[in-house]
Design an enzyme around this catalytic site. Structure first.
Site, PDB file in Angstrom:
ATOM      1  N   HIS A 170       0.818  -1.222   0.000  1.00 53.31           N
ATOM      2  CA  HIS A 170       0.000   0.000   0.000  1.00 53.31           C
ATOM      3  C   HIS A 170       0.851   1.271   0.000  1.00 53.31           C
ATOM      4  O   HIS A 170       0.316   2.373  -0.017  1.00 53.31           O
ATOM      5  CB  HIS A 170      -0.913  -0.020   1.243  1.00 53.31           C
ATOM      6  CG  HIS A 170      -2.099   0.882   1.146  1.00 53.31           C
ATOM      7  ND1 HIS A 170      -2.317   1.924   2.028  1.00 53.31           N
ATOM      8  CD2 HIS A 170      -3.145   0.912   0.278  1.00 53.31           C
ATOM      9  CE1 HIS A 170      -3.448   2.544   1.713  1.00 53.31           C
ATOM     10  NE2 HIS A 170      -3.963   1.950   0.650  1.00 53.31           N
TER      11      HIS A 170
ATOM     12  N   ASP B   5      15.767  10.775  -8.679  1.00 56.13           N
ATOM     13  CA  ASP B   5      17.108  11.160  -8.236  1.00 56.13           C
ATOM     14  C   ASP B   5      17.088  11.392  -6.721  1.00 56.13           C
ATOM     15  O   ASP B   5      16.764  10.496  -5.968  1.00 56.13           O
ATOM     16  CB  ASP B   5      17.599  12.386  -9.002  1.00 56.13           C
ATOM     17  CG  ASP B   5      17.662  12.112 -10.511  1.00 56.13           C
ATOM     18  OD1 ASP B   5      18.023  10.983 -10.877  1.00 56.13           O
ATOM     19  OD2 ASP B   5      17.357  13.017 -11.302  1.00 56.13           O
TER      20      ASP B   5
ATOM     21  N   LYS C 138       2.965   4.420  -1.111  1.00 60.15           N
ATOM     22  CA  LYS C 138       2.962   5.307  -2.275  1.00 60.15           C
ATOM     23  C   LYS C 138       4.140   6.281  -2.136  1.00 60.15           C
ATOM     24  O   LYS C 138       4.058   7.272  -1.412  1.00 60.15           O
ATOM     25  CB  LYS C 138       1.648   6.098  -2.392  1.00 60.15           C
ATOM     26  CG  LYS C 138       0.409   5.192  -2.603  1.00 60.15           C
ATOM     27  CD  LYS C 138      -0.272   4.935  -1.297  1.00 60.15           C
ATOM     28  CE  LYS C 138      -1.513   4.104  -1.297  1.00 60.15           C
ATOM     29  NZ  LYS C 138      -2.129   3.559  -2.406  1.00 60.15           N
TER      30      LYS C 138
END
Length: 382
Positions: free
Chosen positions: A43, A50, A45
């Protein structure tokens, strides 16, 4: 969707598909694909470019770029945070299934298969992989004495730096970032521990703003909120902005289940005479859905928050016990950054209405008997 990239750039593209070890055997064949995510999923995110990091609760599907409310924080020029999350993503990727160019999957040599291999062996392997990342970060932190961050005063963007020796002309840092990982299946409970502590230690006169797109707090979080002295303003989705509103079949009843959970919590608040201290607010916005989650802490006597949590956890059973989650705690003394966090909180709450006993008398809050009977049995799965 990803196969063309994998085939065209085999040396530059890796696609790892996490599969919870709890979905195995007969259960794996019985639960429809549409609902098997209830058993547990990846789950987190996090978006890395870079040395730049975006932490969010948002996915990359179309609605998040058009009419789905969420939160995002951009950490600019933060190599330490970028390295940490790169290593974390790689660790989770290593214990996942690897997509092949012929559209099959396989595991990395030496890894345990998530649903064909021994369950406890998989857990131990996954714990070792992720804890290596966490412990490596801790060691680096100790080597530099304190891992600190300072913010860009003009833009409010957060950039990282190591602690500088006194007298070298560098200003003292005023902002600190702490990654919080929750992977209960792997025995890792850092985020849960920190959230519990924040709720437990909140002093009288302090204010906590807590928001979640899916209001289904764990019993431990409910007990802490009802038992502490701080003021709470909890923002949740009205049925109309719930992501499942209007869905076909059983999924269409999910908003009603959340209404029932909300009503039960509200009844507890009223039963304890806590309405003045614990307030529920429902987000409403025509044509939109609500997916924002997080927390803001205002110390007693302060009109600006000194801390925010932002990331993937919903503060519910699945976030704590089933899924792989990550968020960051940002602690800051920087007034410009505090003001930004305050404005974000105000913007979210400005589209909400306060929940009262009459709220549940509205036709849209009617909950069918079968939903009331089923909700206690399934509430730990959503």
């Amino acid at each position: 969707m990803l196969l063309p990239l994998l085939r065209r750039f085999p040396d530059k593209v890796r696609v790892s598909l996490f599969h919870t070890p709890n979905l195995r055997g007969l259960l794996r064949h019985l639960i429809p694909e549409r609902f098997n995510e209830t058993i547990g999923l990846q789950h987190i995110k996090v978006y890395l470019f870079d040395d730049n990091v975006i932490l969010s609760g948002a996915n990359l599907s179309d609605s998040y770029f058009s009419n789905r409310q969420d939160r995002y924080v951009f950490l600019q020029d933060s190599p330490e945070i970028a390295d940490f999350f790169t290593e974390l993503v790689n660790a989770v990727g290593d214990v996942s299934l690897q997509l092949q160019q012929d559209d099959t999957v396989k595991i990395i040599d030496g890894m345990v298969h998530p649903y064909k291999g021994d369950k406890m062996a998989y857990y131990e392997m996954a714990n070792k992989k992720v804890m290596e990342v966490i412990n490596s970060a801790r060691i680096k932190q100790e080597q530099f004495h304190t891992r600190t961050f300072h913010s860009n005063h003009t833009e409010g963007e957060i950039s990282s730096s190591d602690t500088k020796a006194a007298g070298d002309g560098q200003s003292e840092p005023d902002t600190w970032i702490y990654p919080l990982i929750q992977m209960k299946p792997f025995g890792i409970r850092i985020d849960e521990t920190v959230t519990n502590t924040l709720l437990m230690e909140a002093e009288q006169g302090a204010s906590i703003y807590l928001t979640t797109g899916y209001f289904n707090l764990t019993k431990a979080y409910v007990d802490l909120i009802l038992g502490t002295r701080a003021k709470f303003q909890i923002l949740l989705a009205s049925p109309e902005v719930n992501g499942f509103f209007g869905a076909k079949g059983v999924a269409g009843a999910i908003p009603a289940a959340y209404v029932y959970i909300e009503q039960q919590f509200f009844s507890k608040v009223c039963g304890l005479g806590q309405e003045g201290r614990v307030q529920l607010q429902e987000y409403t916005r025509s044509g939109w859905t609500f997916h924002a989650k997080g927390l803001w802490l205002y110390l007693a006597g302060s009109s600006l928050p000194c801390l925010t949590l932002i990331g993937s956890p919903n503060f519910g059973y699945r976030s704590v016990h089933r899924d792989l989650e990550a968020q960051i705690a940002i602690v800051t003394e920087n007034k410009a950054l505090q003001q930004q966090f305050h404005q974000e909180q105000e913007q979210l709450y400005s589209r909400s209405g306060i929940v009262s006993s009459s709220t549940f008398d509205q036709p849209s809050r009617y909950v069918k008997l079968w939903v009331k009977m089923l909700t206690p049995l399934i509430k730990n799965f959503f």
